[in-house]
Design an enzyme around this catalytic site. Structure first.
Site, PDB file in Angstrom:
ATOM      1  N   ARG A  70      -5.804 -20.502 -45.173  1.00  0.00           N
ATOM      2  CA  ARG A  70      -5.303 -21.797 -45.635  1.00  0.00           C
ATOM      3  C   ARG A  70      -6.233 -22.907 -45.145  1.00  0.00           C
ATOM      4  NH1 ARG A  70       0.335 -20.840 -46.714  1.00  0.00           N
ATOM      5  NH2 ARG A  70       0.258 -18.879 -47.867  1.00  0.00           N
ATOM      6  N   GLU A  89      -6.066 -25.967 -44.574  1.00  0.00           N
ATOM      7  CA  GLU A  89      -5.261 -27.147 -44.289  1.00  0.00           C
ATOM      8  C   GLU A  89      -5.718 -27.753 -42.961  1.00  0.00           C
ATOM      9  OE1 GLU A  89      -1.342 -25.585 -44.156  1.00  0.00           O
ATOM     10  OE2 GLU A  89      -1.130 -25.425 -46.332  1.00  0.00           O
ATOM     11  N   ARG A 126       1.950 -24.986 -34.792  1.00  0.00           N
ATOM     12  CA  ARG A 126       2.338 -23.797 -35.556  1.00  0.00           C
ATOM     13  C   ARG A 126       1.431 -23.487 -36.749  1.00  0.00           C
ATOM     14  NH1 ARG A 126       7.873 -25.368 -38.921  1.00  0.00           N
ATOM     15  NH2 ARG A 126       6.918 -26.816 -40.409  1.00  0.00           N
ATOM     16  N   HIS A 127       0.360 -24.253 -36.921  1.00  0.00           N
ATOM     17  CA  HIS A 127      -0.525 -24.041 -38.069  1.00  0.00           C
ATOM     18  C   HIS A 127      -1.845 -23.385 -37.663  1.00  0.00           C
ATOM     19  CE1 HIS A 127       2.117 -26.940 -40.199  1.00  0.00           C
ATOM     20  NE2 HIS A 127       1.736 -26.250 -41.263  1.00  0.00           N
ATOM     21  N   GLU A 170      10.193 -22.514 -39.986  1.00  0.00           N
ATOM     22  CA  GLU A 170      10.036 -21.557 -41.094  1.00  0.00           C
ATOM     23  C   GLU A 170       9.077 -20.423 -40.742  1.00  0.00           C
ATOM     24  OE1 GLU A 170       7.477 -20.853 -44.903  1.00  0.00           O
ATOM     25  OE2 GLU A 170       7.745 -22.969 -44.400  1.00  0.00           O
ATOM     26  N   SER A 218       8.600 -17.796 -46.780  1.00  0.00           N
ATOM     27  CA  SER A 218       8.993 -18.441 -48.021  1.00  0.00           C
ATOM     28  C   SER A 218       9.001 -17.377 -49.105  1.00  0.00           C
ATOM     29  CB  SER A 218       8.013 -19.562 -48.376  1.00  0.00           C
ATOM     30  OG  SER A 218       8.416 -20.221 -49.548  1.00  0.00           O
ATOM     31  N   ARG A 255       3.846 -16.463 -36.458  1.00  0.00           N
ATOM     32  CA  ARG A 255       5.001 -17.334 -36.240  1.00  0.00           C
ATOM     33  C   ARG A 255       6.212 -16.530 -35.773  1.00  0.00           C
ATOM     34  NH1 ARG A 255       5.397 -22.161 -40.788  1.00  0.00           N
ATOM     35  NH2 ARG A 255       3.354 -23.102 -40.362  1.00  0.00           N
TER      36      ARG A 255
END
Length: 559
Positions: free
Chosen positions: A322, A324, A330-331, A480, A483, A533
């Site tokens: 990812r 991002e 948490r990323h 989370e 998903s 996670r």
């Protein structure tokens, strides 16, 4: 000009100054020669003394070695030494008392108590056992000095007798066992200076990421998370890190075990893709020969193509990328994904219930199979042992709007969520998680029926109310971890959904995916879990990087 007209050179004896110069020069040369000779003589004498001293030391060493009754019992591992079966620290029991064993371990600490006594603290995958060496036949003073001077972190082979110490050794994991050394051989010597000490990384890193020379109240250096990750190999040697990596291994194993027992097929999808089909700018672009390619954000499209290929139930354990620029607790830009996809007959809740049971199985079995590792981690991270599971073994399932109502009742501004314009913020998720823990006594729960506006194009809209979707998220401790959703399996509906989300079905990269649905595809649903996670929230770790072997984030590409 005639020869007789040339100027006449003065004779040396006719110029007093010129006559004196050679005499002074000769004297200076003579003085310099004497000085050089003295210096050379001094250097020679010094060299001779050094050579004599070296010869004497060599002779003494040779004599000492000749008289060393233990010379074959320590030092470099002899090539002729038999390869003895090594005992693991975890296997040492009271039955080993008075028995000789051989262990291969790292030197956690070494100290000479006296000329007749030295101690080693040995470390093996974070566990520690004390070893002692004393001056008794055939052990020599030289062997004791060698043992007490071993470099920390060196890997050694130690043979000795297991004894029960008079007083339990509080600094050792096996406090009621001690090895009395008979042999000690070097297998791999560590550098004398290490970038950080493993013992200093055995405590939790401070919350701050600032680098400095801070020490705690006892004067022990505080090792920051950055320093630990920069020297990750050393950090992995701590007992806590060893236990965390076992939990990570357990999550992957339990996920795969459950999927395989359910009749699911393990697949391996490409991580190099030809088009950025899922997230637009949030992909990593790489050079692929003479054109560009991208690192896959997820195996989503390929999982669905496998379902269209009549595989019925598939799963994968693989890296997910990812792009991002999120520097949060948490990323990560690369994480371990646990993905699955399944067909269903009547309703997508068939798959949702399967996924709920899957997570309950993983979390329950972690508590049962890895209780020793959890106990180790709990010493540094107290929340590791308090994760709450549903008492009845069934996951708590609420609708998205139930969560909105709970937050609204608590005074949280949820106007955007009520208008279906936005998903929950991280702060909202955490607050909702705490409220659910207090009300339902569980840290694991599911939210179903998310607004269609916040879900991807391949998500099936809720037939009863198109504002919502047949989608769900899984949460642990209010954050989370997964998903998922029912996917659109009708080609016409899929293309319409793409257009509604601002995507062009004719865009490069979609042709193979859409072709799979033109050939017919059964109803199906699935989800994608983040392994890191799950480990982080299950153990109550403060940062996902602690649950990642070699983490990658916007600031880190090493080691």
């Amino acid at each position: 000009m005639a020869d007789s007209e040339l100027p006449t050179r003065p004779k040396p004896e006719e110029t007093p100054a010129a006559a004196a110069a050679p005499a002074e020069g000769a004297e200076a040369t003579k003085s310099a020669s004497k000085s050089a000779a003295k210096k050379a003589a001094k250097e020679k004498a010094k060299a001779e003394k050094a050579a004599a001293r070296a010869a004497q030391e060599k002779a003494q060493a040779a004599a000492a070695e000749a008289n060393d009754t233990a010379k074959d019992l320590y030092g470099k591992l002899p090539e002729t030494e038999d390869v003895l079966p090594a005992t693991r620290f975890s296997d040492i029991t009271d039955e080993h008392y008075e028995q000789e064993i051989t262990v291969v371990a790292r030197v956690d600490n070494a100290r000479v108590q006296s000329a007749k006594l030295a101690f080693l603290m040995l470390r093996q995958q974070g566990q520690k056992v004390q070893a002692v060496i004393a001056l008794t036949e055939p052990i020599s003073r030289q062997m004791i000095k060698y043992t007490g001077g071993l470099n920390v972190n060196s890997i050694v082979q130690v043979t000795g007798i297991v004894k029960k110490p008079g007083v339990p050794i509080s600094s050792a994991t096996l406090s009621n066992h001690e090895i009395h050394i008979r042999k000690v051989y070097m297998i791999s010597e560590a550098a004398q200076m290490l970038p950080m000490q493993v013992k200093d990384a055995e405590r939790p890193p401070p919350e701050t990421t600032e680098e400095g020379n801070e020490v705690d109240a006892d004067g022990t250096p505080i090792v920051t998370l950055k320093t630990r990750l920069d020297n990750r190999v050393l950090d992995l040697q701590t007992e806590t890190s060893q236990a965390i990596t076992w939990i990570s291994s357990g999550v992957a194993e339990l996920f795969s075990e459950y999927m395989i027992k359910s009749g699911s097929r393990w697949i391996f999808t490409p991580k190099l893709v030809g088009a950025a089909t899922e997230g637009g700018s949030n992909v990593f672009e790489v050079k692929y020969f003479k054109k560009n390619a991208y690192l896959a954000q997820s195996p989503q499209l390929y999982k669905q193509m496998c379902i269209a290929g009549d595989m019925e139930s598939v799963f994968e354990v693989a890296p997910v990328f990812r792009a991002e620029d999120s520097n949060t607790h948490r990323h990560l830009t690369e994480f371990a994904g646990l993905d699955f996809e399944k067909t269903f007959r009547g309703h997508y809740h068939e798959v949702l219930e399967f996924a709920e049971n899957l997570l309950v199985f993983i979390l329950t079995q972690l508590k049962e199979r890895y209780k020793d590792q959890i106990a180790v981690i709990q010493k540094s991270y107290p929340k590791a042992g308090d994760f709450k599971l549903p008492k009845d073994g069934k996951a708590l399932r609420l609708n998205y709007m139930d969560g909105v109502a709970m937050l609204k009742e608590a005074g949280v501004d949820v106007s955007e969520q009520e208008r279906f314009e936005n998903d929950f913020t991280t702060a909202m998720e955490k607050q909702l998680g705490q409220m659910i823990r207090e009300k339902y006594d569980t840290d694991f729960y599911v939210l179903d029926k998310f607004p269609m506006a916040v879900r991807p194009f391949y998500t099936k809209a809720c037939p009863e109310d198109p504002r919502f979707s047949n989608s769900y998220d899984f949460f642990m401790r209010g954050e989370e971890i997964m998903s998922g959703a029912q996917r659109i399996n009708d080609i016409k509906e899929l293309e319409e959904s793409m257009i509604a989300k601002g995507l062009n079905p004719n865009q490069e990269g979609f042709e193979d995916y859409l072709a799979a649905f033109r050939q017919g595809c059964p109803p199906h649903a699935g989800g994608g879990l983040g392994l890191n996670r799950i480990v982080m929230f299950f153990l109550g770790l403060p940062n996902v990087r602690l649950a990642s072997l070699f983490p990658r984030d916007p600031q880190r590409l090493r080691p």
